[in-house]
Design a protein around this motif. Structure first.
Motif, PDB file in Angstrom:
ATOM      1  N   THR A  18      89.638  75.098  85.631  1.00 36.80           N
ATOM      2  CA  THR A  18      89.087  75.697  84.897  1.00 36.80           C
ATOM      3  C   THR A  18      87.966  77.683  84.963  1.00 36.80           C
ATOM      4  OG1 THR A  18      86.654  74.616  85.061  1.00 36.80           O
ATOM      5  CG2 THR A  18      88.410  73.529  83.374  1.00 36.80           C
ATOM      6  N   ARG A  19      87.861  77.563  87.081  1.00 39.55           N
ATOM      7  CA  ARG A  19      87.737  78.312  87.414  1.00 39.55           C
ATOM      8  C   ARG A  19      86.250  78.507  86.965  1.00 39.55           C
ATOM      9  NH1 ARG A  19      90.238  82.865  88.608  1.00 39.55           N
ATOM     10  NH2 ARG A  19      88.243  84.126  88.607  1.00 39.55           N
ATOM     11  N   LYS A  20      85.279  77.272  87.042  1.00 40.48           N
ATOM     12  CA  LYS A  20      84.089  76.501  87.443  1.00 40.48           C
ATOM     13  C   LYS A  20      84.456  75.800  88.540  1.00 40.48           C
ATOM     14  CE  LYS A  20      83.226  77.636  82.876  1.00 40.48           C
ATOM     15  NZ  LYS A  20      82.571  77.107  81.254  1.00 40.48           N
ATOM     16  N   MET A  21      83.188  75.730  88.957  1.00 42.09           N
ATOM     17  CA  MET A  21      82.974  74.163  90.301  1.00 42.09           C
ATOM     18  C   MET A  21      83.298  73.536  90.120  1.00 42.09           C
ATOM     19  SD  MET A  21      79.162  74.168  92.260  1.00 42.09           S
ATOM     20  CE  MET A  21      78.511  72.821  91.500  1.00 42.09           C
ATOM     21  N   LYS A  22      84.167  72.809  90.976  1.00 43.09           N
ATOM     22  CA  LYS A  22      84.415  71.675  90.704  1.00 43.09           C
ATOM     23  C   LYS A  22      83.475  70.141  90.749  1.00 43.09           C
ATOM     24  CE  LYS A  22      88.799  72.017  93.245  1.00 43.09           C
ATOM     25  NZ  LYS A  22      89.572  71.734  94.297  1.00 43.09           N
ATOM     26  N   GLY A 200      90.921  69.488  78.877  1.00 39.17           N
ATOM     27  CA  GLY A 200      90.090  70.209  78.012  1.00 39.17           C
ATOM     28  C   GLY A 200      89.486  69.275  78.017  1.00 39.17           C
ATOM     29  N   HIS A 201      88.329  68.696  78.485  1.00 37.21           N
ATOM     30  CA  HIS A 201      87.356  67.505  78.457  1.00 37.21           C
ATOM     31  C   HIS A 201      86.383  68.443  78.966  1.00 37.21           C
ATOM     32  CE1 HIS A 201      88.854  64.968  76.081  1.00 37.21           C
ATOM     33  NE2 HIS A 201      89.972  65.113  76.542  1.00 37.21           N
ATOM     34  N   ALA A 202      85.041  68.004  79.518  1.00 37.37           N
ATOM     35  CA  ALA A 202      83.607  68.593  80.477  1.00 37.37           C
ATOM     36  C   ALA A 202      83.369  66.874  80.720  1.00 37.37           C
ATOM     37  CB  ALA A 202      83.091  69.692  80.473  1.00 37.37           C
ATOM     38  N   PHE A 203      82.133  67.477  81.775  1.00 37.63           N
ATOM     39  CA  PHE A 203      80.882  66.149  82.386  1.00 37.63           C
ATOM     40  C   PHE A 203      79.929  67.262  82.109  1.00 37.63           C
ATOM     41  CE2 PHE A 203      83.943  63.970  85.380  1.00 37.63           C
ATOM     42  CZ  PHE A 203      84.620  62.591  84.260  1.00 37.63           C
ATOM     43  N   SER A 204      79.284  66.403  81.364  1.00 33.94           N
ATOM     44  CA  SER A 204      77.970  66.952  80.826  1.00 33.94           C
ATOM     45  C   SER A 204      76.655  66.195  82.054  1.00 33.94           C
ATOM     46  CB  SER A 204      76.658  66.570  79.589  1.00 33.94           C
ATOM     47  OG  SER A 204      76.756  65.438  78.572  1.00 33.94           O
ATOM     48  N   GLY A 205      77.041  64.915  82.535  1.00 34.62           N
ATOM     49  CA  GLY A 205      76.343  64.490  83.412  1.00 34.62           C
ATOM     50  C   GLY A 205      77.332  63.028  83.890  1.00 34.62           C
ATOM     51  N   PHE A 206      76.805  62.619  85.199  1.00 38.60           N
ATOM     52  CA  PHE A 206      77.551  60.931  85.507  1.00 38.60           C
ATOM     53  C   PHE A 206      76.522  60.857  86.772  1.00 38.60           C
ATOM     54  CE2 PHE A 206      78.908  64.798  88.151  1.00 38.60           C
ATOM     55  CZ  PHE A 206      78.865  63.632  89.583  1.00 38.60           C
ATOM     56  N   LYS A 207      76.992  59.452  86.510  1.00 38.69           N
ATOM     57  CA  LYS A 207      75.876  58.723  87.059  1.00 38.69           C
ATOM     58  C   LYS A 207      76.799  57.445  88.754  1.00 38.69           C
ATOM     59  CE  LYS A 207      73.083  55.885  88.872  1.00 38.69           C
ATOM     60  NZ  LYS A 207      73.113  54.440  89.580  1.00 38.69           N
ATOM     61  N   ILE A 208      77.095  57.653  89.513  1.00 39.30           N
ATOM     62  CA  ILE A 208      77.965  56.517  90.160  1.00 39.30           C
ATOM     63  C   ILE A 208      77.595  56.149  91.274  1.00 39.30           C
ATOM     64  CG2 ILE A 208      78.723  58.704  91.447  1.00 39.30           C
ATOM     65  CD1 ILE A 208      81.217  57.826  92.047  1.00 39.30           C
ATOM     66  N   ASP A 209      77.839  54.256  91.373  1.00 32.65           N
ATOM     67  CA  ASP A 209      76.836  53.304  92.313  1.00 32.65           C
ATOM     68  C   ASP A 209      77.996  53.480  93.043  1.00 32.65           C
ATOM     69  OD1 ASP A 209      74.620  54.248  90.528  1.00 32.65           O
ATOM     70  OD2 ASP A 209      75.255  52.009  90.136  1.00 32.65           O
ATOM     71  N   PHE A 210      77.864  53.720  95.147  1.00 29.12           N
ATOM     72  CA  PHE A 210      78.928  53.665  95.495  1.00 29.12           C
ATOM     73  C   PHE A 210      78.535  51.925  96.448  1.00 29.12           C
ATOM     74  CE2 PHE A 210      77.860  57.767  95.647  1.00 29.12           C
ATOM     75  CZ  PHE A 210      79.410  57.918  95.414  1.00 29.12           C
ATOM     76  N   LEU A 211      79.560  50.467  96.070  1.00 25.26           N
ATOM     77  CA  LEU A 211      79.191  49.490  96.371  1.00 25.26           C
ATOM     78  C   LEU A 211      80.174  49.155  96.980  1.00 25.26           C
ATOM     79  CD1 LEU A 211      79.956  47.940  92.232  1.00 25.26           C
ATOM     80  CD2 LEU A 211      77.415  49.492  93.424  1.00 25.26           C
ATOM     81  N   GLY A 212      81.363  49.732  98.183  1.00 23.67           N
ATOM     82  CA  GLY A 212      81.600  49.373  99.229  1.00 23.67           C
ATOM     83  C   GLY A 212      82.819  50.431  99.566  1.00 23.67           C
ATOM     84  N   GLU A 213      82.705  50.693 101.437  1.00 19.58           N
ATOM     85  CA  GLU A 213      83.388  51.303 101.731  1.00 19.58           C
ATOM     86  C   GLU A 213      84.997  50.824 101.476  1.00 19.58           C
ATOM     87  OE1 GLU A 213      82.618  51.784 105.468  1.00 19.58           O
ATOM     88  OE2 GLU A 213      83.542  49.749 106.019  1.00 19.58           O
ATOM     89  N   ALA A 247      80.236  58.219  82.556  1.00 17.59           N
ATOM     90  CA  ALA A 247      80.265  60.163  82.686  1.00 17.59           C
ATOM     91  C   ALA A 247      79.694  60.086  81.151  1.00 17.59           C
ATOM     92  CB  ALA A 247      81.473  60.815  83.382  1.00 17.59           C
ATOM     93  N   THR A 248      79.676  61.518  80.705  1.00 18.55           N
ATOM     94  CA  THR A 248      78.564  61.490  79.684  1.00 18.55           C
ATOM     95  C   THR A 248      80.001  63.197  79.649  1.00 18.55           C
ATOM     96  OG1 THR A 248      76.683  60.890  79.922  1.00 18.55           O
ATOM     97  CG2 THR A 248      77.555  62.368  77.777  1.00 18.55           C
ATOM     98  N   VAL A 249      80.427  62.695  77.866  1.00 16.75           N
ATOM     99  CA  VAL A 249      81.644  63.880  77.975  1.00 16.75           C
ATOM    100  C   VAL A 249      80.987  64.848  76.557  1.00 16.75           C
ATOM    101  CG1 VAL A 249      84.214  64.086  77.643  1.00 16.75           C
ATOM    102  CG2 VAL A 249      83.084  61.751  78.382  1.00 16.75           C
ATOM    103  N   VAL A 250      81.239  66.027  77.464  1.00 15.09           N
ATOM    104  CA  VAL A 250      81.893  67.058  76.217  1.00 15.09           C
ATOM    105  C   VAL A 250      82.942  67.491  75.966  1.00 15.09           C
ATOM    106  CG1 VAL A 250      78.738  67.932  76.509  1.00 15.09           C
ATOM    107  CG2 VAL A 250      80.574  68.734  77.925  1.00 15.09           C
ATOM    108  N   GLU A 251      83.262  67.595  74.470  1.00 12.93           N
ATOM    109  CA  GLU A 251      84.777  67.982  74.186  1.00 12.93           C
ATOM    110  C   GLU A 251      84.511  69.775  74.279  1.00 12.93           C
ATOM    111  OE1 GLU A 251      86.989  66.209  74.170  1.00 12.93           O
ATOM    112  OE2 GLU A 251      85.773  64.260  73.910  1.00 12.93           O
TER     113      GLU A 251
END
Length: 251
Positions: A18-22, A200-213, A247-251
């Motif tokens: 989308t030419r925006k930051m990943k 066609g989708h976008a995130f307005s936020g996300f939360k991620i927990d790293f439980l194991g490598e 992740a919270t989605v915005v259309e």
């Protein structure tokens, strides 16, 4: 030192379709700014690992996105220490374009032995002069607990209601200096395993927990389920929890 500011000019390899930051660039900026912050205090990755036998690992991050910066923008990634809770070190991050707040992030890190990956108690951390052991500022985004095991059966199979299931083989290019999948790569997986495709989708936020490598040549089983504007993700290596995210989605 209350905070550290890392100026970054966004170039083509920081940018997505989308030419925006990943989205993964958010965690890359967190890692880079956190590392530079510690370097300023005399505790680079090499010093911590070689002299003290410890490294920091990111264990959870919560992100709130107001606007994704675009190609060619120069942003400031500002990070600060948010105190210690048990074995977890808190760290905040904000990404601004000029005076505009674009992204906020709260995170927790733990100290581990780089060889055994056993947790090192915070009391062993060589607190440098200029760094407070309480807090330099508030956590910008709350770090709420997420449950794991909801999208997999006890045998590792998808549970009813899962709308996307797949596998991701870990490649050498996914690894970081600790020998496992870099945390930012998991954010790319949220986009890659989004139900029905992320275009066609976008995130307005996300939360991620790293439980194991996850290490080279291992396979991460990934499940996703959408409920309204929230998508839940979970990954396992064989039957070992690897990550859980929403992740919270915005259309």
């Amino acid at each position: 030192m209350e905070s550290y500011i890392l100026p970054v000019h966004l170039t083509s390899f920081d940018i997505g379709a989308t030419r925006k930051m990943k989205y993964s660039m958010i965690l890359r900026l967190l890692q880079e700014a956190a590392g530079r912050h510690l370097e300023e205090l005399g505790l680079s990755y090499s010093v911590l690992r070689e002299q003290y036998g410890m490294v920091f690992l990111l264990v959870e991050a919560a992100v709130r996105i107001h606007r994704l910066p675009a190609y060619g923008e120069t942003v400031d990634a500002e990070t600060w220490f948010c105190g210690v809770e048990g074995v977890k070190f808190g760290r905040g991050l904000r990404i601004c374009s000029g005076d505009e707040l674009c992204i906020e992030l709260g995170s927790h890190w733990v100290l581990v032995d780089p060889d055994t990956h056993r947790i090192v108690r915070p009391s062993k951390f060589p607190v440098p002069e200029g760094m407070q052991t309480t807090s330099d500022g508030p956590m910008p985004v709350p770090l709420e607990k997420q449950r794991s095991g909801l999208l997999f059966s006890s045998e590792g199979e998808p549970v009813p209601g899962v709308c996307r299931a797949g596998k991701r083989v870990v490649r050498y290019s996914d690894l970081d200096s600790n020998g496992h999948v870099n945390n930012a790569v998991y954010v790319d997986m949220l986009c890659d395993f989004f139900p029905d495709g992320f275009s066609g989708h976008a995130f307005s936020g996300f939360k991620i927990d790293f439980l194991g490598e996850a290490k080279e040549q291992e396979t991460i089983g990934i499940r996703a389920r959408r409920q309204g504007n929230t998508v839940f993700f979970e990954g396992q290596v064989e039957t070992r929890p690897c990550f859980v995210a929403s992740a919270t989605v915005v259309e």
